[in-house]
Design a protein around this motif. Structure first.
Motif, PDB file in Angstrom:
ATOM      1  N   PRO A   1      52.446  34.577  18.678  1.00  0.00           N
ATOM      2  CA  PRO A   1      53.765  35.084  18.260  1.00  0.00           C
ATOM      3  C   PRO A   1      54.719  35.180  19.443  1.00  0.00           C
ATOM      4  O   PRO A   1      54.296  35.330  20.593  1.00  0.00           O
ATOM      5  CB  PRO A   1      53.441  36.468  17.679  1.00  0.00           C
ATOM      6  CG  PRO A   1      51.999  36.420  17.337  1.00  0.00           C
ATOM      7  CD  PRO A   1      51.356  35.510  18.333  1.00  0.00           C
TER       8      PRO A   1
ATOM      9  N   ALA B   1      59.863  30.138  21.986  1.00  0.00           N
ATOM     10  CA  ALA B   1      58.464  30.009  22.399  1.00  0.00           C
ATOM     11  C   ALA B   1      58.286  28.996  23.521  1.00  0.00           C
ATOM     12  O   ALA B   1      57.524  29.239  24.463  1.00  0.00           O
ATOM     13  CB  ALA B   1      57.602  29.617  21.194  1.00  0.00           C
TER      14      ALA B   1
ATOM     15  N   THR C   1      55.265  32.283  14.837  1.00  0.00           N
ATOM     16  CA  THR C   1      54.689  31.314  15.757  1.00  0.00           C
ATOM     17  C   THR C   1      55.294  29.946  15.489  1.00  0.00           C
ATOM     18  O   THR C   1      55.886  29.711  14.427  1.00  0.00           O
ATOM     19  CB  THR C   1      53.160  31.232  15.599  1.00  0.00           C
ATOM     20  OG1 THR C   1      52.851  30.751  14.280  1.00  0.00           O
ATOM     21  CG2 THR C   1      52.520  32.597  15.790  1.00  0.00           C
TER      22      THR C   1
END
Length: 283
Positions: free
Chosen positions: A229, A180, A165
């Protein structure tokens, strides 16, 4: 979810390799597409039911005024009106329930690949006795055997582990953020566009839901980009893009059906109308 993910990963692992990060992300995306494709027909039925319900709203309002002092008669009259026009209110929960179950199952399977942390057992539970790295690698995850668990743990994409993450990226935070952030932005934009494509309601509740769909839910997708995640963000982004595209297609389908129905009604009205100069028929 474990079986579907296993099948898709086996397929993409043939050309890419079992420990390739792209093979795992493509498997997650393909799983989402598979499940959402199975829910297209219920979603279309739900959209048609909602469109019919909007056309019935004036009649429903009249029934509420007529039976203002008798709630039981009011509910019965509205229920009969829904039944007569094929409106099924609870059928609309089928696609939502299906998506929720898919997310919970997939989230649990993906998180169970790495059981070395405190949050390793159950979809939203934690444990005080997490597994060691050696035991975790040697422990199967549903249909995924120990070699496949190790392949997932070793899988990276652009240097970022799939289970990492942004907040927990550590030294790899730049690599994790490079994956991300675009995924979170894609999910947020797709969610916002989906809300814009949805029909606009007229009551107060619909107005509140529209504000939530336009701004709050996309903001939640951005927040999720920092705490979820990378592999879970792939699910969110794929699901959001599919929902946006499906909403666009369903909107065009309903518009075409409405135009066809209006043209048929106009043709029928013209056929019933007397010809110029002809005497009207006596009934």
């Amino acid at each position: 979810m474990s079986a579907l993910l296993w099948c898709w990963h086996r397929l993409f692992a043939l050309p890419l390799g079992a420990a390739d990060g792209l093979a795992w992300l493509l498997a997650v995306a393909a799983l989402v597409v598979t499940v959402r494709a199975l829910l297209v027909i219920p979603a279309l039925r739900q959209a048609r039911s909602q469109a019919t319900l909007r056309t019935l709203q004036p009649r429903i309002d009249r029934l509420r005024r007529t039976h203002r002092d008798d709630p039981r008669a009011q509910a019965a009259a509205i229920r009969d009106l829904h039944r007569a026009h094929g409106v099924r209110l609870f059928a609309g929960f089928v696609p939502l329930l299906g998506q929720a179950l898919v997310f919970l199952g997939l989230f649990h399977v993906l998180r169970s690949f790495d059981r070395t942390g405190a949050s390793a057992i159950g979809p939203f539970a934690s444990t005080s006795t997490p597994l060691t790295e050696e035991v975790n690698r040697a422990t199967a995850n549903y249909l995924f055997g120990a070699p496949e668990v190790g392949a997932f743990l070793d899988a990276h994409l652009f240097g970022a582990p799939l289970s990492a993450t942004v907040f927990g990226g550590g030294e790899l935070i730049v690599a994790v953020a490079a994956l991300a952030v675009p995924l979170a932005l894609l999910a947020a934009v797709a969610s916002h566009l989906t809300a814009r494509l949805a029909p606009v309601g007229t009551d107060g509740t619909a107005a509140v839901l529209r504000v939530l769909s336009l701004w709050v839910f996309p903001a939640g997708a951005l927040v999720g980009g920092a705490i979820m995640p990378v592999v879970v963000l792939v699910y969110f982004a794929t699901n959001a893009v599919w929902t946006c595209a499906q909403q666009y297609v369903i909107r065009r389908v309903l518009a075409a059906e409405a135009a066809t129905a209006a043209a048929a009604a106009t043709t029928a009205a013209r056929a019933r109308a007397p010809r110029p100069g002809a005497k009207p028929r006596r009934r």
